[in-house]
Design a protein around this motif. Sequence first.
Motif, mmCIF file in Angstrom:
data_model
loop_
_atom_site.group_PDB
_atom_site.id
_atom_site.type_symbol
_atom_site.label_atom_id
_atom_site.label_comp_id
_atom_site.label_asym_id
_atom_site.label_seq_id
_atom_site.Cartn_x
_atom_site.Cartn_y
_atom_site.Cartn_z
ATOM 1 N N ILE A 30 0.817 -1.224 0.000
ATOM 2 C CA ILE A 30 0.000 0.000 0.000
ATOM 3 C C ILE A 30 0.847 1.270 0.000
ATOM 4 N N ASN A 31 2.149 1.148 0.305
ATOM 5 C CA ASN A 31 3.081 2.278 0.236
ATOM 6 C C ASN A 31 4.268 1.885 -0.631
ATOM 7 N N PRO A 32 4.055 1.769 -1.935
ATOM 8 C CA PRO A 32 5.115 1.246 -2.801
ATOM 9 C C PRO A 32 6.351 2.138 -2.854
ATOM 10 N N GLU A 33 7.495 1.478 -2.863
ATOM 11 C CA GLU A 33 8.792 2.148 -2.970
ATOM 12 C C GLU A 33 9.391 1.969 -4.361
ATOM 13 N N ALA A 34 8.657 1.309 -5.247
ATOM 14 C CA ALA A 34 9.109 1.067 -6.621
ATOM 15 C C ALA A 34 7.865 0.882 -7.486
ATOM 16 N N PRO A 35 8.011 1.014 -8.815
ATOM 17 C CA PRO A 35 6.853 0.801 -9.691
ATOM 18 C C PRO A 35 6.184 -0.568 -9.487
ATOM 19 N N VAL A 36 6.997 -1.591 -9.246
ATOM 20 C CA VAL A 36 6.479 -2.897 -8.840
ATOM 21 C C VAL A 36 6.920 -3.104 -7.402
ATOM 22 N N HIS A 37 5.980 -3.227 -6.487
ATOM 23 C CA HIS A 37 6.301 -3.483 -5.079
ATOM 24 C C HIS A 37 5.209 -4.388 -4.529
ATOM 25 N N HIS A 70 8.114 -16.589 -10.152
ATOM 26 C CA HIS A 70 6.987 -16.490 -11.072
ATOM 27 C C HIS A 70 6.549 -15.026 -11.240
ATOM 28 N N LEU A 71 6.440 -14.307 -10.126
ATOM 29 C CA LEU A 71 6.005 -12.913 -10.180
ATOM 30 C C LEU A 71 7.036 -12.029 -10.884
ATOM 31 N N ALA A 72 8.317 -12.274 -10.653
ATOM 32 C CA ALA A 72 9.356 -11.507 -11.348
ATOM 33 C C ALA A 72 9.230 -11.693 -12.861
ATOM 34 N N ARG A 73 8.941 -12.909 -13.280
ATOM 35 C CA ARG A 73 8.731 -13.164 -14.711
ATOM 36 C C ARG A 73 7.459 -12.480 -15.204
ATOM 37 N N GLU A 74 6.372 -12.624 -14.421
ATOM 38 C CA GLU A 74 5.089 -12.060 -14.825
ATOM 39 C C GLU A 74 5.170 -10.546 -15.002
ATOM 40 N N PHE A 75 5.927 -9.882 -14.140
ATOM 41 C CA PHE A 75 6.064 -8.428 -14.209
ATOM 42 C C PHE A 75 7.274 -7.993 -15.048
ATOM 43 N N GLU A 76 7.887 -8.957 -15.738
ATOM 44 C CA GLU A 76 9.001 -8.702 -16.666
ATOM 45 C C GLU A 76 10.146 -7.957 -15.995
ATOM 46 N N LEU A 77 10.517 -8.420 -14.806
ATOM 47 C CA LEU A 77 11.595 -7.786 -14.043
ATOM 48 C C LEU A 77 12.949 -8.457 -14.252
ATOM 49 N N LEU A 103 9.017 -7.823 -3.025
ATOM 50 C CA LEU A 103 9.532 -7.956 -4.378
ATOM 51 C C LEU A 103 9.397 -6.585 -5.010
ATOM 52 N N MET A 104 10.546 -5.964 -5.318
ATOM 53 C CA MET A 104 10.539 -4.607 -5.861
ATOM 54 C C MET A 104 11.313 -4.557 -7.167
ATOM 55 N N GLY A 105 10.801 -3.808 -8.115
ATOM 56 C CA GLY A 105 11.473 -3.647 -9.390
ATOM 57 C C GLY A 105 10.847 -2.537 -10.185
ATOM 58 N N GLY A 106 11.368 -2.362 -11.392
ATOM 59 C CA GLY A 106 10.859 -1.316 -12.261
ATOM 60 C C GLY A 106 11.604 -0.009 -12.156
ATOM 61 N N ARG A 107 12.647 0.015 -11.337
ATOM 62 C CA ARG A 107 13.527 1.182 -11.229
ATOM 63 C C ARG A 107 14.883 0.697 -10.738
ATOM 64 N N ARG A 108 15.852 1.572 -10.848
ATOM 65 C CA ARG A 108 17.199 1.234 -10.353
ATOM 66 C C ARG A 108 17.194 1.261 -8.824
#
Length: 114
Positions: A30-37, A70-77, A103-108
């Motif tokens: 609910i308080n994401p620190e990345a585009p995918v969190h 699985h989620l990393a693949r699904e979100f193309e991380l 699981l965080m991704g979508g940014r450096r």
Amino acid sequence: MECLFCKIVDQEIPATIIYENEDVMAFKDINPEAPVHLLVIPKKHIPSFAHLTQEDNEVLMPKIFVAIQHLAREFELEEEGFRVVNNCGTNGGQTVGHIHFHLMGGRRMVWPPG
């Protein structure tokens, strides 16, 4: 039980659930620190990483890591990279007393994290 994440598992509190099977659930932070969190949790209540039993380590933890993969693949991380974080205990930054993995991704990501 007063556990926030157990209430999400029991659907007493709403969450944006992204993945679910018999043992594992993942939902948006609910308080994401990345585009995918996403938060990936076992449905079984375990207070923290320090409370894992031998059976949890042998049976449950592999299921959690399969879900994360699985989620990393699904979100193309996979190509750009992602971070998996577990905070354990108060000094480790754990704020909910139910083991969970971010699981965080979508940014450096930067290091050290803080």
